[in-house]
Design a protein around this motif. Structure first.
Motif, PDB file in Angstrom:
ATOM      1  N   GLN A   1       0.850  -1.205   0.000  1.00 61.32           N
ATOM      2  CA  GLN A   1       0.000   0.000   0.000  1.00 61.32           C
ATOM      3  C   GLN A   1       0.877   1.243   0.000  1.00 61.32           C
ATOM      4  N   GLU A   2       0.710   2.044  -1.046  1.00 62.56           N
ATOM      5  CA  GLU A   2       1.589   3.194  -1.218  1.00 62.56           C
ATOM      6  C   GLU A   2       1.535   4.162  -0.028  1.00 62.56           C
ATOM      7  N   ASN A   3       0.316   4.453   0.460  1.00 60.94           N
ATOM      8  CA  ASN A   3       0.199   5.508   1.476  1.00 60.94           C
ATOM      9  C   ASN A   3       0.794   5.111   2.829  1.00 60.94           C
ATOM     10  N   VAL A   4       1.044   3.824   3.046  1.00 62.05           N
ATOM     11  CA  VAL A   4       1.622   3.414   4.334  1.00 62.05           C
ATOM     12  C   VAL A   4       2.980   2.726   4.148  1.00 62.05           C
ATOM     13  N   ASN A   5       3.520   2.844   2.944  1.00 65.01           N
ATOM     14  CA  ASN A   5       4.764   2.140   2.631  1.00 65.01           C
ATOM     15  C   ASN A   5       5.886   2.558   3.586  1.00 65.01           C
ATOM     16  N   TYR A   6       5.977   3.868   3.815  1.00 66.69           N
ATOM     17  CA  TYR A   6       7.044   4.374   4.677  1.00 66.69           C
ATOM     18  C   TYR A   6       6.862   3.859   6.112  1.00 66.69           C
ATOM     19  N   SER A   7       5.629   3.931   6.612  1.00 68.75           N
ATOM     20  CA  SER A   7       5.426   3.553   8.027  1.00 68.75           C
ATOM     21  C   SER A   7       5.594   2.054   8.273  1.00 68.75           C
TER      22      SER A   7
ATOM     23  N   ASN B   1       8.302   0.143  10.830  1.00 73.82           N
ATOM     24  CA  ASN B   1       8.000  -0.936  11.782  1.00 73.82           C
ATOM     25  C   ASN B   1       8.996  -2.079  11.620  1.00 73.82           C
ATOM     26  N   VAL B   2       9.348  -2.377  10.374  1.00 73.20           N
ATOM     27  CA  VAL B   2      10.302  -3.458  10.136  1.00 73.20           C
ATOM     28  C   VAL B   2      11.646  -3.104  10.782  1.00 73.20           C
ATOM     29  N   GLN B   3      12.068  -1.852  10.623  1.00 68.60           N
ATOM     30  CA  GLN B   3      13.344  -1.457  11.254  1.00 68.60           C
ATOM     31  C   GLN B   3      13.291  -1.619  12.774  1.00 68.60           C
ATOM     32  N   GLU B   4      12.126  -1.281  13.345  1.00 65.77           N
ATOM     33  CA  GLU B   4      11.982  -1.400  14.807  1.00 65.77           C
ATOM     34  C   GLU B   4      12.144  -2.854  15.262  1.00 65.77           C
ATOM     35  N   VAL B   5      11.539  -3.782  14.521  1.00 61.42           N
ATOM     36  CA  VAL B   5      11.650  -5.184  14.965  1.00 61.42           C
ATOM     37  C   VAL B   5      13.027  -5.765  14.656  1.00 61.42           C
ATOM     38  N   VAL B   6      13.620  -5.328  13.539  1.00 61.74           N
ATOM     39  CA  VAL B   6      14.973  -5.808  13.204  1.00 61.74           C
ATOM     40  C   VAL B   6      15.956  -5.363  14.295  1.00 61.74           C
ATOM     41  N   ALA B   7      15.769  -4.147  14.803  1.00 59.97           N
ATOM     42  CA  ALA B   7      16.644  -3.642  15.862  1.00 59.97           C
ATOM     43  C   ALA B   7      16.545  -4.498  17.125  1.00 59.97           C
ATOM     44  N   ARG B   8      15.433  -5.246  17.264  1.00 53.17           N
ATOM     45  CA  ARG B   8      15.268  -6.134  18.424  1.00 53.17           C
ATOM     46  C   ARG B   8      15.578  -7.584  18.072  1.00 53.17           C
ATOM     47  N   GLY B   9      16.175  -7.798  16.907  1.00 50.15           N
ATOM     48  CA  GLY B   9      16.650  -9.150  16.567  1.00 50.15           C
ATOM     49  C   GLY B   9      15.756  -9.942  15.625  1.00 50.15           C
ATOM     50  N   ALA B  10      14.628  -9.361  15.190  1.00 50.78           N
ATOM     51  CA  ALA B  10      13.700 -10.143  14.351  1.00 50.78           C
ATOM     52  C   ALA B  10      14.343 -10.557  13.037  1.00 50.78           C
ATOM     53  N   ASN B  11      13.877 -11.708  12.542  1.00 48.31           N
ATOM     54  CA  ASN B  11      14.260 -12.190  11.219  1.00 48.31           C
ATOM     55  C   ASN B  11      13.146 -11.705  10.285  1.00 48.31           C
ATOM     56  N   ALA B  12      13.339 -10.537   9.666  1.00 48.58           N
ATOM     57  CA  ALA B  12      12.239  -9.895   8.937  1.00 48.58           C
ATOM     58  C   ALA B  12      12.217 -10.276   7.464  1.00 48.58           C
ATOM     59  N   MET B  13      11.006 -10.423   6.947  1.00 52.78           N
ATOM     60  CA  MET B  13      10.797 -10.702   5.524  1.00 52.78           C
ATOM     61  C   MET B  13       9.821  -9.633   5.001  1.00 52.78           C
ATOM     62  N   ILE B  14      10.228  -8.901   3.978  1.00 54.09           N
ATOM     63  CA  ILE B  14       9.299  -7.913   3.409  1.00 54.09           C
ATOM     64  C   ILE B  14       8.758  -8.431   2.080  1.00 54.09           C
ATOM     65  N   ILE B  15       7.426  -8.461   1.991  1.00 48.78           N
ATOM     66  CA  ILE B  15       6.767  -8.831   0.735  1.00 48.78           C
ATOM     67  C   ILE B  15       6.148  -7.539   0.196  1.00 48.78           C
ATOM     68  N   SER B  16       6.671  -7.041  -0.905  1.00 43.71           N
ATOM     69  CA  SER B  16       6.171  -5.767  -1.411  1.00 43.71           C
ATOM     70  C   SER B  16       5.550  -5.957  -2.786  1.00 43.71           C
ATOM     71  N   MET B  17       5.148  -4.831  -3.389  1.00 41.85           N
ATOM     72  CA  MET B  17       4.511  -4.901  -4.707  1.00 41.85           C
ATOM     73  C   MET B  17       5.338  -4.115  -5.708  1.00 41.85           C
ATOM     74  N   LYS B  18       5.336  -4.590  -6.944  1.00 40.78           N
ATOM     75  CA  LYS B  18       6.072  -3.930  -8.033  1.00 40.78           C
ATOM     76  C   LYS B  18       5.709  -2.448  -8.043  1.00 40.78           C
ATOM     77  N   GLY B  19       6.713  -1.601  -8.093  1.00 42.00           N
ATOM     78  CA  GLY B  19       6.471  -0.158  -8.077  1.00 42.00           C
ATOM     79  C   GLY B  19       6.765   0.424  -6.700  1.00 42.00           C
ATOM     80  N   LEU B  20       6.689  -0.415  -5.652  1.00 42.24           N
ATOM     81  CA  LEU B  20       6.952   0.058  -4.287  1.00 42.24           C
ATOM     82  C   LEU B  20       8.149  -0.672  -3.686  1.00 42.24           C
TER      83      LEU B  20
END
Ligand code: M6R
Length: 357
Positions: free
Chosen positions: A275-281, A285-304
């Protein structure tokens, strides 16, 4: 029959592009216009508020339906878990229309609500994959999903069919109400069908992600904002139902209000970012959890997409992103369950249709 497939679930995941095309075919007339019964049109037009009633995956499709009907047809919508409705009956509007969403059409919790609202004299529309089912026979109107039999306990193609039919219903209602839209659902669903084909052809990539993230974990978190939040709930249900990994779907912004305390070194956090309008936020959130050790996976959409994203789904209309983002979620659950030696099609303690309250 499941033919060459090891499991019905995988076959049903692969059938989703065909189901989209079946829906397009069955809901259009020879002039490529939407074709819905006149009595459904007048029921939708007369309603001042819609109450969607469903359970499990069908409830999650209802959450997407709320967004579609409110944004396109401008009618307020409430979505209720069927089993709670009897005790927590909301104050009803003057002209309510009840919409029951049920793959099987036999879910007892939903039927109990149907019986109750019929006694109260309110109209009902059932959206189901089984036209002769109880919920279809007992409602005033039926919309068919055209998904073909769904055998695996974990619902996949019924979810996407339900969302597609809800999009058609929303646009048809907008047309009847004279609302001008810049959105042709039949064209947009054809684009979705092609995108789904691309995704079902990327199984190896997703299987690898399932290995990297779910091989040994006890728990997992799915996060999203706006439309992605709805899909995160369905992603978590799919994973827990067949792989027995404890999973939760969360609104990205809610994490810091408690749940982030659960993030440890290596906890899988799967973020949906379509979702474009919440892409930044959501990326913050991903950065916040990564900073606490999370193994993060981002699934995004073409264009974003950004360089480090784990997987990118093809671009589709923003209102219909759940139809494509859910496919890698279904496949992740499938491969996680498979690798952990679970009975994919018949998970423990569950039945395909729940006919007791
Ligand atoms: O047949 P229904 O759509 O009414 O079934 C509702 C739920 O029981 C069902 O979606 C269930 O949550 C699935 N096993 C989820 O994959």
């Amino acid at each position: 029959e499941k033919g060459t497939y090891a499991h019905y679930m995988l076959k049903e995941i692969d059938e989703q592009p065909i189901v989209m095309r079946n829906i397009i075919k069955n809901y259009q007339n020879e002039n490529n216009e939407l074709k819905l019964d006149a009595d459904i049109r007048s029921a939708m037009k007369a309603a001042d508020r819609i109450y969607i009633i469903a359970a499990g995956t069908s409830y999650h499709a209802g959450l997407v339906g709320k967004e579609l009907i409110e944004k396109l047809a401008n009618i307020p919508v409430e979505v209720h878990v069927a089993s709670e409705f009897s005790y927590n009956t909301p104050l009803l509007s003057e002209k309510p229309l009840f919409v029951f969403i049920s793959q099987s059409g036999e879910t007892a919790d939903s039927r109990a609500v149907l019986v109750k609202i019929k006694e109260m004299g309110h109209p009902a529309l059932t959206i189901t994959n089984v036209p002769g089912s109880t919920l279809s026979r007992e409602a005033d109107h039926t919309l068919h999903l055209y998904a073909g039999p769904e055998i695996a306990v974990a619902s996949t193609k019924a979810y996407t069919a339900q969302i597609a039919v809800l999009a058609i219903l929303a646009v048809d209602t907008a047309n009847v109400k004279g609302i001008q839209l810049d959105f042709d659902p039949l064209q947009e669903l054809a684009i979705v069908a092609t995108a789904m084909e691309t995704l079902t052809g990327q199984k190896e990539e997703i299987e690898q992600l399932a290995r990297d993230y779910f091989e040994t974990t006890r728990n997992a978190f799915f996060i999203g904002r706006s439309g992605d939040y709805n899909v995160s709930l369905e992603a978590a249900l799919k994973l827990k139902e067949i792989s027995y990994i404890q999973a939760e779907g969360f609104a990205g912004g809610e994490l810091k209000h408690g749940t982030i305390a659960l993030i440890e070194e290596g906890t899988p956090v799967i973020a949906l970012a379509t979702q474009e309008n919440v892409n930044y936020s959501i990326r913050s959130n991903v950065q916040e959890v990564v900073a606490r050790g999370a193994n993060a996976m981002i699934i995004s959409m073409k264009g974003l997409e950004e360089d480090d994203d784990s997987f990118v789904v093809p671009h589709v209309n923003e209102l219909l992103t759940p139809l494509v983002s859910v496919i890698p979620m279904q496949l992740l659950a499938y491969y996680a369950a498979l690798h952990r030696g679970c009975d994919v099609d018949k998970p423990r303690n569950l039945a395909k249709s729940v006919t007791v309250e």
